[in-house]
Design a protein around this motif. Sequence first.
Motif, PDB file in Angstrom:
ATOM      1  N   VAL A 154      63.965 -34.310  10.778  1.00 48.93           N
ATOM      2  CA  VAL A 154      64.989 -34.552   9.764  1.00 48.93           C
ATOM      3  C   VAL A 154      65.331 -36.035   9.794  1.00 48.93           C
ATOM      4  O   VAL A 154      65.662 -36.574  10.847  1.00 48.93           O
ATOM      5  CB  VAL A 154      66.254 -33.714  10.037  1.00 48.93           C
ATOM      6  N   GLN A 155      65.236 -36.691   8.645  1.00 56.93           N
ATOM      7  CA  GLN A 155      65.561 -38.111   8.561  1.00 56.93           C
ATOM      8  C   GLN A 155      67.080 -38.275   8.503  1.00 56.93           C
ATOM      9  O   GLN A 155      67.724 -37.876   7.540  1.00 56.93           O
ATOM     10  CB  GLN A 155      64.938 -38.718   7.311  1.00 56.93           C
ATOM     11  N   ILE A 156      67.642 -38.875   9.556  1.00 58.69           N
ATOM     12  CA  ILE A 156      69.087 -39.097   9.610  1.00 58.69           C
ATOM     13  C   ILE A 156      69.347 -40.507  10.113  1.00 58.69           C
ATOM     14  O   ILE A 156      68.911 -40.867  11.212  1.00 58.69           O
ATOM     15  CB  ILE A 156      69.790 -38.085  10.537  1.00 58.69           C
ATOM     16  N   MET A 157      70.021 -41.306   9.309  1.00 56.72           N
ATOM     17  CA  MET A 157      70.417 -42.654   9.714  1.00 56.72           C
ATOM     18  C   MET A 157      69.219 -43.463  10.211  1.00 56.72           C
ATOM     19  O   MET A 157      69.297 -44.197  11.198  1.00 56.72           O
ATOM     20  CB  MET A 157      71.492 -42.581  10.812  1.00 56.72           C
ATOM     21  N   GLY A 158      68.086 -43.281   9.541  1.00 63.88           N
ATOM     22  CA  GLY A 158      66.889 -44.024   9.905  1.00 63.88           C
ATOM     23  C   GLY A 158      66.128 -43.457  11.080  1.00 63.88           C
ATOM     24  O   GLY A 158      65.148 -44.063  11.533  1.00 63.88           O
ATOM     25  N   HIS A 159      66.552 -42.304  11.592  1.00 63.52           N
ATOM     26  CA  HIS A 159      65.883 -41.696  12.735  1.00 63.52           C
ATOM     27  C   HIS A 159      65.153 -40.426  12.301  1.00 63.52           C
ATOM     28  O   HIS A 159      65.625 -39.695  11.434  1.00 63.52           O
ATOM     29  CB  HIS A 159      66.889 -41.327  13.829  1.00 63.52           C
ATOM     30  N   ASP A 160      64.021 -40.174  12.934  1.00 64.00           N
ATOM     31  CA  ASP A 160      63.344 -38.891  12.779  1.00 64.00           C
ATOM     32  C   ASP A 160      63.912 -37.958  13.829  1.00 64.00           C
ATOM     33  O   ASP A 160      63.459 -37.936  14.973  1.00 64.00           O
ATOM     34  CB  ASP A 160      61.832 -39.040  12.989  1.00 64.00           C
ATOM     35  N   CYS A 161      64.920 -37.185  13.456  1.00 59.17           N
ATOM     36  CA  CYS A 161      65.549 -36.257  14.404  1.00 59.17           C
ATOM     37  C   CYS A 161      64.789 -34.938  14.393  1.00 59.17           C
ATOM     38  O   CYS A 161      64.463 -34.401  13.341  1.00 59.17           O
ATOM     39  CB  CYS A 161      67.009 -36.015  14.033  1.00 59.17           C
ATOM     40  N   ARG A 162      64.531 -34.426  15.576  1.00 63.84           N
ATOM     41  CA  ARG A 162      63.802 -33.166  15.684  1.00 63.84           C
ATOM     42  C   ARG A 162      64.423 -32.302  16.770  1.00 63.84           C
ATOM     43  O   ARG A 162      64.704 -32.783  17.866  1.00 63.84           O
ATOM     44  CB  ARG A 162      62.326 -33.423  15.991  1.00 63.84           C
ATOM     45  N   GLY A 166      62.407 -34.576  20.553  1.00 63.13           N
ATOM     46  CA  GLY A 166      63.648 -35.283  20.245  1.00 63.13           C
ATOM     47  C   GLY A 166      63.579 -35.952  18.907  1.00 63.13           C
ATOM     48  O   GLY A 166      63.138 -35.367  17.936  1.00 63.13           O
ATOM     49  N   TYR A 167      63.976 -37.212  18.834  1.00 65.83           N
ATOM     50  CA  TYR A 167      64.033 -37.880  17.540  1.00 65.83           C
ATOM     51  C   TYR A 167      63.703 -39.365  17.654  1.00 65.83           C
ATOM     52  O   TYR A 167      64.291 -40.204  16.982  1.00 65.83           O
ATOM     53  CB  TYR A 167      65.429 -37.691  16.919  1.00 65.83           C
ATOM     54  N   SER A 168      62.768 -39.697  18.538  1.00 67.33           N
ATOM     55  CA  SER A 168      62.372 -41.096  18.693  1.00 67.33           C
ATOM     56  C   SER A 168      61.485 -41.540  17.541  1.00 67.33           C
ATOM     57  O   SER A 168      60.721 -40.761  16.981  1.00 67.33           O
ATOM     58  CB  SER A 168      61.598 -41.277  20.004  1.00 67.33           C
ATOM     59  N   SER A 169      61.580 -42.798  17.220  1.00 64.71           N
ATOM     60  CA  SER A 169      60.685 -43.396  16.234  1.00 64.71           C
ATOM     61  C   SER A 169      59.968 -44.563  16.905  1.00 64.71           C
ATOM     62  O   SER A 169      60.335 -44.995  17.992  1.00 64.71           O
ATOM     63  CB  SER A 169      61.480 -43.893  15.023  1.00 64.71           C
ATOM     64  N   LEU A 170      58.943 -45.071  16.241  1.00 69.85           N
ATOM     65  CA  LEU A 170      58.168 -46.182  16.792  1.00 69.85           C
ATOM     66  C   LEU A 170      59.062 -47.398  17.037  1.00 69.85           C
ATOM     67  O   LEU A 170      58.973 -48.046  18.073  1.00 69.85           O
ATOM     68  CB  LEU A 170      57.034 -46.538  15.824  1.00 69.85           C
ATOM     69  N   SER A 171      59.969 -47.668  16.072  1.00 71.68           N
ATOM     70  CA  SER A 171      60.832 -48.837  16.209  1.00 71.68           C
ATOM     71  C   SER A 171      61.778 -48.704  17.391  1.00 71.68           C
ATOM     72  O   SER A 171      62.141 -49.695  18.027  1.00 71.68           O
ATOM     73  CB  SER A 171      61.629 -49.046  14.923  1.00 71.68           C
ATOM     74  N   GLN A 172      62.182 -47.486  17.693  1.00 75.13           N
ATOM     75  CA  GLN A 172      63.074 -47.277  18.832  1.00 75.13           C
ATOM     76  C   GLN A 172      62.312 -47.344  20.148  1.00 75.13           C
ATOM     77  O   GLN A 172      62.748 -47.972  21.107  1.00 75.13           O
ATOM     78  CB  GLN A 172      63.754 -45.915  18.717  1.00 75.13           C
ATOM     79  N   LEU A 173      61.171 -46.671  20.175  1.00 74.11           N
ATOM     80  CA  LEU A 173      60.434 -46.522  21.426  1.00 74.11           C
ATOM     81  C   LEU A 173      59.974 -47.865  21.979  1.00 74.11           C
ATOM     82  O   LEU A 173      59.928 -48.067  23.201  1.00 74.11           O
ATOM     83  CB  LEU A 173      59.229 -45.599  21.193  1.00 74.11           C
ATOM     84  N   ARG A 174      59.670 -48.805  21.096  1.00 74.62           N
ATOM     85  CA  ARG A 174      59.160 -50.095  21.569  1.00 74.62           C
ATOM     86  C   ARG A 174      60.216 -50.888  22.326  1.00 74.62           C
ATOM     87  O   ARG A 174      59.900 -51.843  23.036  1.00 74.62           O
ATOM     88  CB  ARG A 174      58.623 -50.921  20.406  1.00 74.62           C
TER      89      ARG A 174
END
Length: 693
Positions: free
Chosen positions: A373-381, A595-603
Amino acid sequence: MENSKQLRQTLADTDQRLQCVLDLVVDYYWETDKDQHFTMIRFARSPGATRDAEKFLGKTFRDLGDVSLASTIAWNKLDALVMERQAIHNFITWQSDPTLGMRYFSISGQPINDENGNFKGYCGTVRDVTTEQQNADYASSFELAAVGIAHIGANGKFLHANRKLCEMLGYGRDELLKLTVKQISHPDDERVTDEIRAKLRSGEIESFRIEKRYLHKNGTAIWASLTIAVKRDLNGDPLYDVSVVEDITTRKAAEDQVQYLATHDGMTGLPNRSLFLQLLKNAIDYSSRYKHTFAVLFIDLDRFKQINDSLGHEAGDVLLKTVAQRFRNCLRSSDVVARLGGDEFVVLAQRVSNPNQVIVVARNLLAAAMKPVQIMGHDCRVTASVGISMYPADGKDEQALMVNADLAMYLAKEEGKNNFQFYSPDIKSHSVEKFLLESHLRSALELKEFCVHYQAKVNIQSGEIKGVEALLRWNNPVLGSVSPSQFIPIAEEMGLIIPIGRWVLLQACLQNIAWQKEGLPPICISVNLSPRQFNDTDLIHYIRDILVNTDMAPHLLELEITETIVMTNAEKTIQKLMELKSIGVRIAIDDFGTGYSSLSQLRKFPVDTLKVDRSFIREISLHEEDRAITQAIIAMGKTLGLTVVAEGVENSAQLNFLSNNACDEMQGFYFNKPVSPEELSRFMHEHVPLQFE
């Protein structure tokens, strides 16, 4: 003399003719003097007329009418006419008769003069117009009433309709009088009054009141409250129905809104617990009568709390609304999904004849929950844990079915989450078992009941063992072998995970050094950190101490933390990870993808390894969505230069998919199970790297 006789006879004949005229034309003939006192009254045949003329002589019209503000104003107008010697035309007055009730009279008169032309008084007539006045009053009330009024014939056709009813229904009067009640009724309410109307016309009841829907000319529904009576002729036979129609659309909408709010969840719009229990009771009654079976599926979202806590309640609300809509969309129209509160949902799957049908429903729910689910720029799962109870096998009332589905849901969580479990009678011992676990767990470390098993991680391309994961095991003399999924959450709740975790870390490092002393090459060993361990303020200190005391190279230790831990309080997490990296240890993110990590967060995080959660690998050959998620995780890891490890590999199909998609490493039963240090030592000594196809 003869002339006198003839004159008297002529006068008598004239008087007789006058009386005849009065009888046929008017009610009274009267004369007054110039002061308006009656000097003569001749009566006609009238229901309201009295023959006692003497009592009226010498009186005025004011003495005969009612004394009220309205009548006073009227008499003042009459006085003004008389003062000006004007003719009187249809002056209306009224009088209350004890026997006949209110009577209305119309007065007309002309001034009369004597032979010299001097004003002498008035003469005139009085007509009883009670019936006409009542009819006029009724017509006025009928037309000006604030509610709709209609006369309806036996065939349902409109005979009369007032202005308000025409406005209410949107028709002109001529249009409405061409229609029947049925033609303007809502299709579902066309016959709602048939039975009670028959009782009305037969005389069984005098009137009735009912609520039904009409259709406005524009097609919209109008709720109306009807009060209906019947008008009868002198023989008692029905002439027509009199319907009083009140528009209650606004009131019904308010009532519906109150009822909706009382029975539905305000956030998701789903039925709430109260309505669901009523629907469940209805399903039990129906299924009991017709010998049907159905299922109750209790759903709890996994890791929802972390999203709610880290991204805020608004994000949590968006996630709940989205998941609720997905649940609704993936069910049959006959099924019901409700929100019980928080992140708990429940489904009533109607008329399922065997468990296989329920499994399809459960899998659809799990798949719906897992989509990002796209929430506040995050892929939440999130994932879901589903517990299932069946009627009538697992309960014959609402409480039993709900409790047993709830128990089965907790079992699903213990089995690793993101799965479903059917209720069985054995689950009932769960609560008692938890108390036993807590009691024995307190002394397990002291009594040396714990041990550590190890499972190898293998390079998918070369077949070489690249590392091992340390896995805690507990064997209790009373409880026997206890699953980690059972005791680790309890240890976390009780705060025992800190000393237990330190013990595991020490044992893993000691074992790694022992294997090296046996002649095995140095190997990276992974140890899991629970949320409470990761947040322990002494974590950095005791890791340093263990590494120093065991003399193990820091790069041979890999600490596994879950994706949820990483994404909770990101700034604090980054700081802690940087401190750990400064020691020289490796960092792995476990259960990645749930969870809801994205590439931009994980880096932003200093990590070395991504471990794909086993829930995606389990049915990767069956579900396109699992394959797509796994491919995305591998690609993400490659982009960041991380080692990607797949957990739970159990067959060649899974392995081939991972190999074809350039996954680095795997661990699972397909290669080896978690075993004791001695067994793994023999395995590593004997192992010959194999090339996987």
